[in-house]
Design a protein around this motif. Structure first.
Motif, mmCIF file in Angstrom:
data_model
loop_
_atom_site.group_PDB
_atom_site.id
_atom_site.type_symbol
_atom_site.label_atom_id
_atom_site.label_comp_id
_atom_site.label_asym_id
_atom_site.label_seq_id
_atom_site.Cartn_x
_atom_site.Cartn_y
_atom_site.Cartn_z
ATOM 1 N N CYS A 178 0.851 -1.193 0.000
ATOM 2 C CA CYS A 178 0.000 0.000 0.000
ATOM 3 C C CYS A 178 0.882 1.236 0.000
ATOM 4 N N CYS A 179 0.559 2.198 -0.855
ATOM 5 C CA CYS A 179 1.340 3.433 -0.947
ATOM 6 C C CYS A 179 0.678 4.594 -0.229
ATOM 7 N N ASP A 180 -0.479 4.346 0.420
ATOM 8 C CA ASP A 180 -1.196 5.437 1.070
ATOM 9 C C ASP A 180 -0.453 5.867 2.329
ATOM 10 N N LEU A 181 -0.790 7.056 2.829
ATOM 11 C CA LEU A 181 -0.213 7.548 4.069
ATOM 12 C C LEU A 181 -0.688 6.677 5.228
ATOM 13 N N LEU A 212 1.196 26.444 -2.875
ATOM 14 C CA LEU A 212 0.918 25.713 -4.116
ATOM 15 C C LEU A 212 2.009 24.689 -4.413
ATOM 16 N N GLU A 213 3.254 25.051 -4.159
ATOM 17 C CA GLU A 213 4.352 24.102 -4.370
ATOM 18 C C GLU A 213 4.192 22.879 -3.466
ATOM 19 N N PHE A 214 3.796 23.102 -2.217
ATOM 20 C CA PHE A 214 3.568 22.007 -1.274
ATOM 21 C C PHE A 214 2.420 21.115 -1.762
ATOM 22 N N LEU A 215 1.354 21.742 -2.238
ATOM 23 C CA LEU A 215 0.221 20.973 -2.755
ATOM 24 C C LEU A 215 0.627 20.160 -3.980
ATOM 25 N N THR A 216 1.464 20.739 -4.837
ATOM 26 C CA THR A 216 1.951 20.015 -6.016
ATOM 27 C C THR A 216 2.697 18.757 -5.612
ATOM 28 N N GLN A 217 3.580 18.884 -4.616
ATOM 29 C CA GLN A 217 4.361 17.725 -4.172
ATOM 30 C C GLN A 217 3.451 16.642 -3.593
ATOM 31 N N MET A 218 2.489 17.039 -2.772
ATOM 32 C CA MET A 218 1.598 16.041 -2.171
ATOM 33 C C MET A 218 0.748 15.346 -3.237
ATOM 34 N N THR A 219 0.223 16.131 -4.179
ATOM 35 C CA THR A 219 -0.625 15.529 -5.215
ATOM 36 C C THR A 219 0.178 14.574 -6.081
ATOM 37 N N ARG A 220 1.410 14.924 -6.379
ATOM 38 C CA ARG A 220 2.239 14.055 -7.211
ATOM 39 C C ARG A 220 2.466 12.699 -6.535
ATOM 40 N N TRP A 253 0.668 11.367 -3.648
ATOM 41 C CA TRP A 253 -0.471 10.651 -3.056
ATOM 42 C C TRP A 253 -1.794 10.954 -3.757
ATOM 43 N N GLY A 254 -1.743 11.550 -4.946
ATOM 44 C CA GLY A 254 -2.983 11.909 -5.634
ATOM 45 C C GLY A 254 -3.885 10.734 -5.940
ATOM 46 N N MET A 281 -3.346 22.715 -10.794
ATOM 47 C CA MET A 281 -4.647 22.368 -11.376
ATOM 48 C C MET A 281 -4.504 21.288 -12.441
ATOM 49 N N GLY A 282 -3.425 21.335 -13.196
ATOM 50 C CA GLY A 282 -3.183 20.275 -14.169
ATOM 51 C C GLY A 282 -3.049 18.923 -13.507
ATOM 52 N N GLN A 283 -2.335 18.878 -12.379
ATOM 53 C CA GLN A 283 -2.171 17.615 -11.651
ATOM 54 C C GLN A 283 -3.482 17.166 -11.026
ATOM 55 N N LEU A 284 -4.201 18.102 -10.392
ATOM 56 C CA LEU A 284 -5.480 17.743 -9.764
ATOM 57 C C LEU A 284 -6.452 17.183 -10.790
ATOM 58 N N SER A 285 -6.493 17.819 -11.957
ATOM 59 C CA SER A 285 -7.392 17.342 -13.000
ATOM 60 C C SER A 285 -6.983 15.960 -13.490
ATOM 61 N N SER A 286 -5.686 15.728 -13.641
ATOM 62 C CA SER A 286 -5.205 14.410 -14.089
ATOM 63 C C SER A 286 -5.566 13.320 -13.098
#
Length: 839
Positions: A502-505, A536-544, A546-547, A584-589
């Motif tokens: 499992c890769c989840d937190l 936003l940078e922090f959110l980008t890292q987290m989404t990449r 654990w998205g 937003m590109g990552q969130l949408s993906s």
């Protein structure tokens, strides 16, 4: 030398020797000197002077009493050194006593020109080039140049002083070259004259009470042991080490920084570190005699050595840890089970250094944290590594800076007063705290075990997240501190243990995440753009990372973060808009962006993210958001994003049309990257990305190839690529050239089956349009192209030749020596206007 250059050289030498003529700039003189160096490396300097006597005349002329430019004089000294580097040419110049007049007392040394740093620098560089053979050593000893070099070590120009020290090292190495194979005697009388003089001067300087002289001597020795590893260096160290050791008897130790550099240079020298010359004992004594601030760099250097006695390593580690041990003791914390940290707590000198002033306290703590941060990932770091006490010290420092610590003594209260609100220590402690999250080296898994412990370390990790959240919530945290707090938080979340398969937190990290998201919402609304960008940078890292994980997705979608992020697409600051586009590109993906229902149109939806990004690409006045949009679109196309896959051709046509008109070359280059992805997906993956890869020619039916090329024609990809082929920005043209070579290689085996007409009207009109584009007239579009026309044009354009031309420098036609001489002469009107080839 080319005959054309030989014809121009006399006139140029006459111009340089004439003080009434305007002097060429430094760049031209440097290029001229480089050209002479190239000639002398390839052939005989003596023959060059004999065939071009104007060069000797120039060197003689600069010695005449006249108001000559310091640039030309410096150039002439360096040029003389280049010629004299060959021994036969040296003897030739000696016959006319030219070299003593240039480098001895009769020359610039006794004139007004010597006051110019450039002349002194040219004198040193000339001697550095000249000193290549035994004859040069005799010359240096006889003309008194070595004494002048000694004096220049203390020159007001740092460049001159540094060059003088390096020249002494070079002369010493050249003098001892003949003794390199054997073991020279310790007796000074057995050494070459120049070596005796230099070593004697070093000994005299080490006996001096003047700190600058001691510093100069130590710097020369540092460079010597760093560059020379012959046996004679062992003899030199044995001879001088008692004098170096005697510096430790002085209070304070003079030139401590230079002394540390010297000892580490000796320790890194292969021959010296393995010999029994008392080096390790000297290092141990030095650690004890230096102040805590001075000892830190030496301790770190010792710990980074590959081969070092364990006792010395332990001593160095204790000294490195002392400031943090004092912090733990001052706040009433147990240093932990580590004997290393426990033994570092009782040093009164360190306490005094910490409490002497705010500047001293901050400087010592920041250096200590930086040293430990450098040491942590190294394989030779001390074992055992005191992970828990170091975590406790980092957390305590952050609490002291916030005023939330509970000092247990007067020392602790004093520290709290000194560190309260100190941004420097906050940044350094957050960086170190992030480093401690790494699971690297022999202790891999140690940090992860903290999360699963029932007591002790689990509490410490809870404190880590608590102090990080405290900093992220605090309105007093500066933008740079917040950025580092976000970075450290991400690294600690990343280091949390994973359930197998499992890769989840893990649950504890998910709890932290739920506390983080409200903080992130607040920071995305900050009036400071740097804070919004860091969020936003922090959110980008987290989404990449654990998205795609259920726990993260549920927590994020339950928050207002996606909505706030979308609003930041219209932020007044371009950096923030660019970061918002990326997120937003990552969130949408990842399916984490749901288009909300418009309140004005309850039955419909607001415009999609694709439309919003296309609007940014078309209208945003800044380049950063537009570049980010192109990167998102390229990734969406690779990932077959739903908004793109619905009508890929329409998407490509719109994006390429906008990108082709963009004034930012990076946007156009990213457009070519997007085109390449579409090309690969349309024609199928290539076997090799090299356009010249050898592949067996497999014939393919003409029909499938024409059908595959039709979508590329419909989206006007070829017009975009051909237009970019003649782009005024070279990276765009190179990328276009690569793409077209790529296409030609892919279609080479089957394009012959198509009915091509290289002389047809369509082909001729396209080739004519390309010629106009190359000439700078890119107004006329190509219109709709057929696959047969495209392939014919691909064959007719010399893409290989264009690629070679693009790979050359923009001044490749004007870099010839002849062009340089013509330009220098043209500046003074010696040549007619049409003869100059200026660049």
């Amino acid at each position: 030398m080319d005959p054309e250059c030989s014809q121009l050289l006399p006139a140029l030498c006459a111009v340089l020797a004439d003080p009434r003529q305007p002097v060429a700039d430094d760049t031209c003189l440097e290029k001229l000197l480089d050209w002479f160096k190239t000639i002398t490396k390839a052939g005989s300097s003596l023959l060059l002077l004999q065939e071009n006597p104007c060069l000797v005349e120039l060197l003689c002329h600069v010695l005449k009493p006249q108001d000559l430019s310091s640039r030309v004089l410096s150039f002439s000294l360096r040029l003389a050194g280049v010629f004299a580097a060959q021994e036969d040419c040296f003897q030739y110049l000696q016959q006319g006593e030219l070299l003593p007049r240039l480098f001895g007392e009769p020359g610039p040394l006794g004139g007004a020109a010597w006051t110019a740093p450039s002349v002194r620098s040219g004198w040193i560089q000339g001697l550095r080039s000249l000193a290549q053979h035994p004859s040069a050593l005799h010359f240096l000893a006889d003309c008194g140049a070595v004494d002048t070099i000694f004096s220049l070590q203390g020159d007001s120009s740092l460049f001159v002083a540094s060059a003088a020290g390096q020249l002494l090292v070079h002369i010493l190495g050249l003098s001892m070259q003949g003794l390199a194979e054997g073991h020279p005697s310790l007796q000074a009388g057995d050494w070459p004259v120049c070596a005796q003089k230099i070593v004697g001067h070093i000994e005299e300087s080490l006996h001096s009470t003047a700190v600058p002289q001691i510093t100069q001597a130590l710097n020369v020795l540092t460079t010597t042991f760093g560059h020379c590893h012959d046996p004679w260096t062992q003899v030199l160290w044995v001879r001088l080490s008692p004098l170096v050791g005697s510096l430790l008897e002085k209070d304070p130790v003079p030139a401590a920084h230079s002394l540390v550099d010297l000892l580490l240079s000796v320790a890194r020298s292969p021959g010296l570190s393995s010999s029994s010359c008392g080096l390790w004992e000297t290092l141990a004594q030095t650690l004890n005699h230096l102040s805590p601030t001075q000892a830190g760099p030496l301790a770190l250097g010792i710990l980074k050595l590959q081969d070092c006695p364990q006792v010395l390593r332990a001593q160095a580690f204790v000294i490195l840890l002392q400031p943090l041990a004092c912090v733990l003791k001052a706040t009433g914390q147990d240093p932990g089970p580590s004997d290393v940290l426990d033994s570092a707590t009782g040093d009164s000198l360190t306490v005094d250094a910490l409490l002497s002033s705010k500047a001293a306290c901050v400087g010592l703590l920041c250096r200590t944290l930086a040293h430990l941060e450098l040491l942590q990932p190294l394989p030779q770091r001390p074992c055992p590594w005191p992970q828990e006490p170091l975590l406790g010290a980092a957390v305590t420092l952050l609490q002291l800076c916030r005023g939330s610590a509970s000092p247990a003594s007067d020392v602790g209260r004093h520290l709290c007063a000194l560190l309260l609100g100190c941004v420097r220590v906050q940044r350094a402690a957050l960086d170190f705290l992030g480093t401690l999250s790494q699971e690297t080296g022999p202790w891999k898994g140690r940090v992860g075990s903290f999360f699963m412990s029932v007591s002790g370390p689990q509490e410490l990790v809870t404190e880590v997240f608590a102090v990080l959240l405290e900093y992220l919530r605090s309105p007093d945290s500066s933008p740079t501190v917040l950025k580092k707090a976000f970075q450290a938080t991400f690294r600690w979340l990343l280091s949390s243990p994973k359930t197998p398969g499992c890769c989840d937190l893990e649950p504890h990290a998910l709890l932290v995440l739920r506390e983080l998201l409200p903080v992130l919402q607040k920071r995305l609304c900050s009036p400071c753009w740097e804070v919004r960008d860091s969020g936003l940078e922090f959110l980008t890292q987290m989404t990449r990372h654990w998205g795609g994980q259920a726990g993260f997705r549920h927590a994020l979608l339950a928050s207002e973060v996606p909505k706030l992020t979308e609003q930041l697409l219209r932020d007044p600051e371009s950096y923030v808009r660019a970061s918002a586009v990326t997120v937003m590109g990552q969130l949408s993906s990842q399916g984490l962006h749901v288009t909300p229902v418009s309140p004005e149109h309850p039955g419909g939806q607001q415009k999609s993210l694709l439309v919003e990004l296309l609007h940014i690409l078309s209208t945003d006045s800044e380049g950063f958001p537009r570049r980010a949009v192109m990167q998102v679109f390229t990734q969406w196309l690779r990932d077959h994003h739903a908004d793109v896959a619905g009508d890929t051709e329409q998407f490509m046509a719109r994006v390429l049309q906008v990108a082709s008109q963009d004034l930012d070359w990076e946007v156009r280059a990213q457009g070519l990257e997007l085109a390449l992805v579409f090309l690969e997906q349309t024609l199928g993956q290539f076997h090799s990305h090299c356009p010249y890869a050898v592949t067996p020619p497999v014939a393919a039916p003409a029909g499938p190839l024409a059908q595959a090329l039709q979508p590329l024609c419909r989206v006007r990809l070829f017009e975009f690529a051909f237009r970019a082929l003649f782009d005024c920005d070279r990276p765009v043209a190179q990328k276009s050239c690569d793409l077209l070579l790529f296409l030609r290689a892919k279609t080479a085996s089957s394009s012959g089956s198509l009915q091509e007409s290289r002389s047809g009207p369509d082909v001729a009109s396209v080739e004519a349009a390309l010629q106009r584009w190359q000439a700078g007239d890119q107004g006329q579009p190509l219109g709709d192209l057929e696959p047969e026309v495209v392939l014919a044009v691909l064959r007719s354009v010399d893409l290989e030749g264009l690629r070679g031309a693009l790979a050359e420098g923009s001044d490749h036609m004007e870099k010839s020596p002849q062009s340089l001489l013509q330009d220098m002469l043209a500046t003074v009107g010696v040549l007619g206007e049409n003869e100059a080839d200026c660049y």
